[in-house]
Enzyme design. Structure first.
Site, mmCIF file in Angstrom:
data_model
loop_
_atom_site.group_PDB
_atom_site.id
_atom_site.type_symbol
_atom_site.label_atom_id
_atom_site.label_comp_id
_atom_site.label_asym_id
_atom_site.label_seq_id
_atom_site.Cartn_x
_atom_site.Cartn_y
_atom_site.Cartn_z
ATOM 1 N N TRP A 149 40.017 -5.549 6.360
ATOM 2 C CA TRP A 149 39.418 -6.800 6.826
ATOM 3 C C TRP A 149 37.893 -6.677 6.926
ATOM 4 C CZ3 TRP A 149 36.629 -7.070 11.384
ATOM 5 C CH2 TRP A 149 36.760 -5.978 12.249
ATOM 6 N N TYR A 243 31.621 3.772 21.854
ATOM 7 C CA TYR A 243 32.188 5.079 21.536
ATOM 8 C C TYR A 243 33.248 5.408 22.598
ATOM 9 C CZ TYR A 243 32.753 9.765 19.800
ATOM 10 O OH TYR A 243 33.286 10.899 19.232
ATOM 11 N N TYR A 247 37.181 0.518 15.517
ATOM 12 C CA TYR A 247 37.401 0.839 14.097
ATOM 13 C C TYR A 247 36.215 1.653 13.607
ATOM 14 C CZ TYR A 247 34.485 -3.387 13.505
ATOM 15 O OH TYR A 247 33.488 -4.324 13.594
ATOM 16 N N HIS A 249 34.064 1.993 11.087
ATOM 17 C CA HIS A 249 33.010 1.579 10.156
ATOM 18 C C HIS A 249 31.900 1.089 11.069
ATOM 19 C CE1 HIS A 249 31.369 -0.135 6.331
ATOM 20 N NE2 HIS A 249 30.694 -0.853 7.226
ATOM 21 N N HIS A 251 29.260 -0.436 13.387
ATOM 22 C CA HIS A 251 28.937 -1.817 13.753
ATOM 23 C C HIS A 251 28.271 -1.833 15.114
ATOM 24 C CE1 HIS A 251 32.964 -0.884 15.286
ATOM 25 N NE2 HIS A 251 32.751 -1.761 16.246
#
Length: 321
Positions: A149, A243, A247, A249, A251
């Site tokens: 997504w 953190y 997900y 990736h 951002h």
């Protein structure tokens, strides 16, 4: 067109599950309420739709104060629950137009989704660099949620009409768009996310001196885009990195300071301005720092730390000096 006629043939069911837009919860079977927060007015329901698991996140929408007069008509029903002198309390039932509940649907949902949204016992982890290398990194590189997504957004296959701003540079560029938690109307609850075009940054741990141009670009241009689009200045925005992230990736989150954003606690949020400053002081700051976060007892990461004996030791023994 009749709802049932809109469904694709069974041979296309897998694609239909991921792409079709619902117009009702017809056929939805409730299995259980897996999470509830009375303060935030949210609930998470585990159910079944079309024979497959589904997760529905329900949230009471904020008042639309521009139309507050809609509540004070004969269409709003009142049931008295207490009356004492001049004070009365009532259950109010406003008209449909002002009574919407936001629903986020994940379908088909995996066991990981069910696990993610289920209330669980939580535990603090103080992750040293060696624990990251030995426990966390092997897990996140071998087993994580699909982020197709995210690629759909970056490739403009999905949600292109929701993009607020884009910098197309492959190294320092990003796409800024509203988070699903925001209804895009109440700016006091503003919540946007900047998703970077670069694919090799998993989390805060990967940031170093070479990341500074990217981080500074996100901060500068993200704040300007929000000022230009929503007339909200930088002084009224929280800009931060999670953190552990939800997900892997990279951002960055942008939220209005008025909004009590989930995940903004000290156990998860790292302000982007502080991250930039820390890296300017020490280029490998996040490769050497002990990072603290929460894990939940059904999560893979909790199990990995448990298997490594982390929770068998005292905090003083577990944290490297």
């Amino acid at each position: 067109m009749d709802r049932k006629k809109r469904k694709l043939e069974s041979g296309d069911r897998q694609d239909d599950d991921r792409l079709r837009i619902l117009d009702s919860f017809e056929g939805f079977k409730v299995k259980s309420v897996i999470s509830e927060n009375s303060r935030c007015k949210t609930a998470v329901i585990h159910g079944e739709l079309d024979g497959k698991d589904a997760i529905v996140l329900l949230e009471r929408k904020p008042f639309n104060l521009s139309n507050v007069s809609n509540y004070f008509t004969e269409e709003t029903g009142l049931e008295n629950t207490l009356k004492n002198d001049i004070y009365g309390t009532y259950d109010a039932y406003p008209p449909k137009v002002e009574n919407a509940v936001k629903a986020v649907v994940i379908h088909p949902a995996t066991e990981k989704h069910v696990q993610k949204y289920t209330d669980q016992e939580r535990y603090i982890v103080h992750e040293t660099p060696s624990l990251y290398e030995q426990v966390t990194l092997p897990l996140i590189t071998s087993k994580q949620f699909s982020i197709q997504w995210v690629y759909n957004i970056l490739e403009k296959k999905k949600e292109a009409d929701r993009i607020v701003y884009e910098d197309t540079d492959p190294d320092t560029g990003f796409i800024l768009l509203p988070d699903m938690k925001w209804d895009r109307t109440d700016t006091s609850a503003l919540y946007l996310v900047a998703i970077v075009h670069k694919h090799n940054i998993k989390s805060l741990r990967d940031l170093d001196t070479g990341s500074l141009p990217l981080l500074q670009n996100i901060l500068k241009k993200g704040l300007k885009a929000i000022q230009d689009t929503y007339d909200i200045p930088a002084s009224k925005l929280n800009v931060y990195i999670h953190y552990q992230p939800s997900y892997y990736h990279f951002h960055v989150h942008f939220t209005n300071v008025k909004f009590e954003a989930p995940g903004f606690g000290a156990d998860r949020a790292h302000l982007l301005a502080d991250v930039i400053n820390n890296i300017q002081l020490y280029g490998d700051f996040y490769k050497k720092k002990t990072l603290t976060f929460l894990v939940r007892e059904q999560e893979d990461l909790y199990m990995k730390f448990k298997d490594a004996g982390y929770f068998d030791c005292s905090e003083e023994v577990s944290v490297e000096k």
